[in-house]
Design a protein around this motif. Structure first.
Motif, PDB file in Angstrom:
ATOM      1  N   UNK A  17       0.829  -1.203   0.000  1.00 27.62           N
ATOM      2  CA  UNK A  17       0.000   0.000   0.000  1.00 27.62           C
ATOM      3  C   UNK A  17       0.866   1.256   0.000  1.00 27.62           C
ATOM      4  N   UNK A  18       1.900   1.265   0.830  1.00 25.38           N
ATOM      5  CA  UNK A  18       2.730   2.454   0.991  1.00 25.38           C
ATOM      6  C   UNK A  18       3.458   2.818  -0.291  1.00 25.38           C
ATOM      7  N   UNK A  24       1.175   3.383   4.495  1.00 20.90           N
ATOM      8  CA  UNK A  24       1.406   2.032   4.981  1.00 20.90           C
ATOM      9  C   UNK A  24       1.509   1.951   6.491  1.00 20.90           C
ATOM     10  N   UNK A  25       1.905   3.054   7.117  1.00 23.91           N
ATOM     11  CA  UNK A  25       2.006   3.080   8.577  1.00 23.91           C
ATOM     12  C   UNK A  25       0.677   2.884   9.269  1.00 23.91           C
ATOM     13  N   UNK A  53      11.686  -1.113   3.590  1.00 19.52           N
ATOM     14  CA  UNK A  53      10.746  -1.217   2.481  1.00 19.52           C
ATOM     15  C   UNK A  53      10.781  -0.004   1.571  1.00 19.52           C
ATOM     16  N   UNK A  54      10.826   1.183   2.160  1.00 19.03           N
ATOM     17  CA  UNK A  54      10.840   2.402   1.362  1.00 19.03           C
ATOM     18  C   UNK A  54      12.090   2.484   0.498  1.00 19.03           C
ATOM     19  N   UNK A  55      13.197   1.926   0.981  1.00 24.40           N
ATOM     20  CA  UNK A  55      14.426   1.938   0.178  1.00 24.40           C
ATOM     21  C   UNK A  55      14.250   1.126  -1.100  1.00 24.40           C
ATOM     22  N   UNK A  56      13.478   0.035  -1.035  1.00 25.82           N
ATOM     23  CA  UNK A  56      13.222  -0.779  -2.229  1.00 25.82           C
ATOM     24  C   UNK A  56      12.354  -0.015  -3.221  1.00 25.82           C
ATOM     25  N   UNK A  57      11.268   0.592  -2.722  1.00 22.25           N
ATOM     26  CA  UNK A  57      10.399   1.368  -3.599  1.00 22.25           C
ATOM     27  C   UNK A  57      11.161   2.532  -4.219  1.00 22.25           C
ATOM     28  N   UNK A 212       9.418  -6.839   0.340  1.00 25.09           N
ATOM     29  CA  UNK A 212       8.724  -7.617  -0.695  1.00 25.09           C
ATOM     30  C   UNK A 212       7.441  -6.911  -1.124  1.00 25.09           C
ATOM     31  N   UNK A 213       6.683  -6.408  -0.142  1.00 27.79           N
ATOM     32  CA  UNK A 213       5.462  -5.686  -0.464  1.00 27.79           C
ATOM     33  C   UNK A 213       5.724  -4.427  -1.258  1.00 27.79           C
ATOM     34  N   UNK A 214       6.763  -3.684  -0.880  1.00 27.36           N
ATOM     35  CA  UNK A 214       7.124  -2.459  -1.597  1.00 27.36           C
ATOM     36  C   UNK A 214       7.582  -2.764  -3.024  1.00 27.36           C
ATOM     37  N   UNK A 215       8.286  -3.853  -3.191  1.00 28.09           N
ATOM     38  CA  UNK A 215       8.743  -4.239  -4.528  1.00 28.09           C
ATOM     39  C   UNK A 215       7.542  -4.504  -5.437  1.00 28.09           C
TER      40      UNK A 215
END
Length: 251
Positions: A17-18, A24-25, A53-57, A212-215
């Motif tokens: 979601x984020x 996402x928080x 996660x944010x680093x992946x996005x 994984x979710x951010x990806x």
């Protein structure tokens, strides 16, 4: 073990979601708290997983060419300053005042998302390049402070301002948003680590799921753009409004 599974599943969903519309928080932080973790440790550990996660996005958006560095660099610097100040003054400000302000503002933001002309895949800037940089930087400073102080909904607010006010394209808004949000997350995380509040084993496991979710979310954004961004943002705003009202009534 059940605590880890519960938190990791929800934090993974939060990453998806984020990476699309922010917020996402609103999923991940309650997951930590509902698992029985004290509030301060929950906030701190959430910053660890969300930073990963944010680093992946952010990497995906950078690779896709969404990050305009003439906007990102000054905005990141301002976000750093804002998040540092917000993290350090969070305990000295009455959160009820902030909650009342948000209750008034959130419905207006939702109305703008529904009826406004922002949040489009392509847009023409209403400002000169210099003014656009200035507005993005001030926005990063203010919302960076908010992220350090409170946090949930940060990415959503950034997307709305960058797309609606600055009239950046949706993809450019997403790129600058992730650069700013990653910075504020990391700065806040450093403050929490310094104060010994981060639960590293749980945070790292949940962070892997968040990555994984951010990806997946950032890849979905690249393919679908505004088709999924607008509804995600509306859902996040609705949940956020309910959350703020419940917290205010509970206090």
């Amino acid at each position: 073990m059940l605590k880890y599974v519960f938190v990791c599943l929800l934090v993974g969903a939060a990453g998806f979601v984020d990476s699309i519309g922010g917020g996402g928080g609103l999923i991940s932080l309650p997951a930590y708290i509902m698992s029985g973790i004290p509030v301060h440790q929950a906030i701190a550990t959430n910053k660890l997983s969300s930073s990963l996660g944010t680093s992946v996005a952010a990497f995906n958006y950078w690779r896709a060419g969404y990050m305009k560095w003439q906007l990102c660099v000054p905005a990141v610097v301002c976000s750093l300053a804002g998040a540092f100040c917000g993290s350090n003054v969070s305990l000295s400000i009455n959160e009820q005042v902030l909650s009342i302000i948000l209750i008034c503002i959130l419905p207006l933001i939702a109305a703008y998302v529904i009826f406004g002309k922002g949040l489009k895949d392509s847009a023409e800037s209403r400002f000169s390049p210099a003014k656009t940089i200035a507005v993005c930087s001030v926005t990063a400073l203010v919302i960076g402070f908010y992220d350090g102080f409170y946090g949930p909904g940060t990415g959503t607010f950034l997307m709305i301002v960058f797309s609606g006010l600055c009239r950046l394209s949706l993809s450019q808004s997403a790129g600058v948003t992730k650069a700013v949000n990653l910075t504020s997350n990391i700065v806040s995380l450093v403050v929490f680590i310094y104060n010994g509040q981060v639960l590293f084993p749980l945070g790292l496991c949940a962070g892997a799921c968040n990555m994984a979710g951010c990806w997946l979310g950032s890849r979905s954004f690249s393919k679908n753009g505004s088709k999924i961004t607008r509804p995600v943002i509306l859902v996040v705003l609705a949940v956020f409004l309910v959350k703020v009202i419940v917290e205010l009534v509970g206090n």
